[in-house]
Design a protein around this motif. Sequence first.
Motif, PDB file in Angstrom:
ATOM      1  N   ASP A  24       0.858  -1.189   0.000  1.00 48.39           N
ATOM      2  CA  ASP A  24       0.000   0.000   0.000  1.00 48.39           C
ATOM      3  C   ASP A  24       0.897   1.244   0.000  1.00 48.39           C
ATOM      4  O   ASP A  24       1.688   1.434   0.926  1.00 48.39           O
ATOM      5  N   PRO A  25       0.797   2.104  -1.017  1.00 46.23           N
ATOM      6  CA  PRO A  25       1.695   3.259  -1.083  1.00 46.23           C
ATOM      7  C   PRO A  25       1.518   4.245   0.063  1.00 46.23           C
ATOM      8  O   PRO A  25       2.420   5.043   0.339  1.00 46.23           O
ATOM      9  N   LEU A  36      12.413  10.653  -1.275  1.00 44.25           N
ATOM     10  CA  LEU A  36      12.051  10.546  -2.690  1.00 44.25           C
ATOM     11  C   LEU A  36      11.968  11.925  -3.350  1.00 44.25           C
ATOM     12  O   LEU A  36      12.358  12.094  -4.511  1.00 44.25           O
ATOM     13  N   GLN A  37      11.477  12.895  -2.620  1.00 43.20           N
ATOM     14  CA  GLN A  37      11.330  14.246  -3.172  1.00 43.20           C
ATOM     15  C   GLN A  37      12.682  14.882  -3.497  1.00 43.20           C
ATOM     16  O   GLN A  37      12.746  15.790  -4.324  1.00 43.20           O
ATOM     17  N   SER A  38      13.736  14.396  -2.865  1.00 45.39           N
ATOM     18  CA  SER A  38      15.071  14.963  -3.109  1.00 45.39           C
ATOM     19  C   SER A  38      15.939  14.051  -3.975  1.00 45.39           C
ATOM     20  O   SER A  38      17.148  14.281  -4.118  1.00 45.39           O
ATOM     21  N   ALA A  39      15.340  13.012  -4.562  1.00 46.40           N
ATOM     22  CA  ALA A  39      16.108  12.038  -5.330  1.00 46.40           C
ATOM     23  C   ALA A  39      16.488  12.553  -6.707  1.00 46.40           C
ATOM     24  O   ALA A  39      15.686  13.201  -7.393  1.00 46.40           O
ATOM     25  N   ASP A  40      17.714  12.251  -7.115  1.00 48.44           N
ATOM     26  CA  ASP A  40      18.127  12.456  -8.500  1.00 48.44           C
ATOM     27  C   ASP A  40      17.887  11.179  -9.310  1.00 48.44           C
ATOM     28  O   ASP A  40      17.647  11.233 -10.517  1.00 48.44           O
ATOM     29  N   VAL A  41      17.976  10.046  -8.620  1.00 48.52           N
ATOM     30  CA  VAL A  41      17.773   8.738  -9.244  1.00 48.52           C
ATOM     31  C   VAL A  41      17.009   7.857  -8.264  1.00 48.52           C
ATOM     32  O   VAL A  41      17.282   7.886  -7.057  1.00 48.52           O
ATOM     33  N   LEU A  53       6.640   6.375  -7.018  1.00 49.13           N
ATOM     34  CA  LEU A  53       7.543   7.137  -7.883  1.00 49.13           C
ATOM     35  C   LEU A  53       7.031   8.549  -8.137  1.00 49.13           C
ATOM     36  O   LEU A  53       7.799   9.437  -8.509  1.00 49.13           O
ATOM     37  N   ASN A  54       5.747   8.765  -7.915  1.00 49.39           N
ATOM     38  CA  ASN A  54       5.173  10.101  -8.102  1.00 49.39           C
ATOM     39  C   ASN A  54       5.708  11.106  -7.088  1.00 49.39           C
ATOM     40  O   ASN A  54       5.580  12.318  -7.293  1.00 49.39           O
ATOM     41  N   HIS A  55       6.292  10.597  -5.989  1.00 49.02           N
ATOM     42  CA  HIS A  55       6.878  11.513  -4.996  1.00 49.02           C
ATOM     43  C   HIS A  55       8.226  12.067  -5.462  1.00 49.02           C
ATOM     44  O   HIS A  55       8.692  13.070  -4.931  1.00 49.02           O
ATOM     45  N   ALA A  56       8.857  11.402  -6.415  1.00 48.81           N
ATOM     46  CA  ALA A  56      10.163  11.849  -6.900  1.00 48.81           C
ATOM     47  C   ALA A  56       9.985  12.987  -7.903  1.00 48.81           C
ATOM     48  O   ALA A  56       8.937  13.101  -8.555  1.00 48.81           O
ATOM     49  N   PRO A  57      10.991  13.834  -8.044  1.00 47.64           N
ATOM     50  CA  PRO A  57      10.891  14.924  -9.034  1.00 47.64           C
ATOM     51  C   PRO A  57      10.634  14.362 -10.432  1.00 47.64           C
ATOM     52  O   PRO A  57      11.069  13.254 -10.767  1.00 47.64           O
ATOM     53  N   GLU A  58       9.935  15.123 -11.251  1.00 46.62           N
ATOM     54  CA  GLU A  58       9.577  14.661 -12.593  1.00 46.62           C
ATOM     55  C   GLU A  58      10.810  14.330 -13.426  1.00 46.62           C
ATOM     56  O   GLU A  58      10.802  13.390 -14.233  1.00 46.62           O
TER      57      GLU A  58
END
Length: 263
Positions: A24-25, A36-41, A53-58
Amino acid sequence: MVLNQIKNNQLEPRITLLGAGPGDPDLISLKGVKALQSADVVLYDALVNEALLNHAPENAIKIFVGNTTGDEAFSQQAVNQLMVDYALNYGHVVRLKSGDPFVFARGYEEVDFAESYSIQTSIIPGISSATGVPGLHKIPMIYRELSESFWVLSGVNTRGEISADLTGAAKSDATVVVLMGIEKIREIAEVFRKEGKERLPVAVIENGSTADEHILVGVVDTIAELVEDHKISSPALLVFGNVVSLHPSFDRIRDFYAILADA
């Protein structure tokens, strides 16, 4: 493994091992969302809900590294190297793993490999399916006189054989949670049967915490047949123990054996 493209930046390489929880997300931690919001990869596994994955930058790179087919491209060594290469060339890598990174997820191996390159690492725990999924069904690990401890173990060892630890677990009065054992359900049930626990309550939970979740409740003597009849498959976990009797579905089983005893 060498990346075809190198991004020139001044970011210090770092790797975050993040537990995504059981499926469950909404069960990911707030700290995990911030990572995740600060991820480059983002490198994510097969059982991770892709909604996370929607929490990661576009513009973050998102790469599936799940190993469901035995493909050598997704071997542990290959994933380790990919993780390090992306950290060195892009900055912050979030290694998104299902459940908890340190519960049957090879989290330590990944941290150890990254740190051999002097890359900063951090761990964000996740809810392990071993305890979280039964809990969602109001099956506790410990409850008064029913159980004073619990075991969490793999159903099979690295050679695909029944885990030797099952024998010790079956001898105890503890709650026993078996991961990665659904394909060996008959053999695992036999371990408990040999200890005289034919009527020990058992729960089987498939795809725990997801929309495709399915739970079966029975006893050691019948659980293999139930699994086969309902075509339960991986991912699924097994819970052996008297605490399973607290699940409402066990009432009819208790009544059945009471009728047999009075007959």
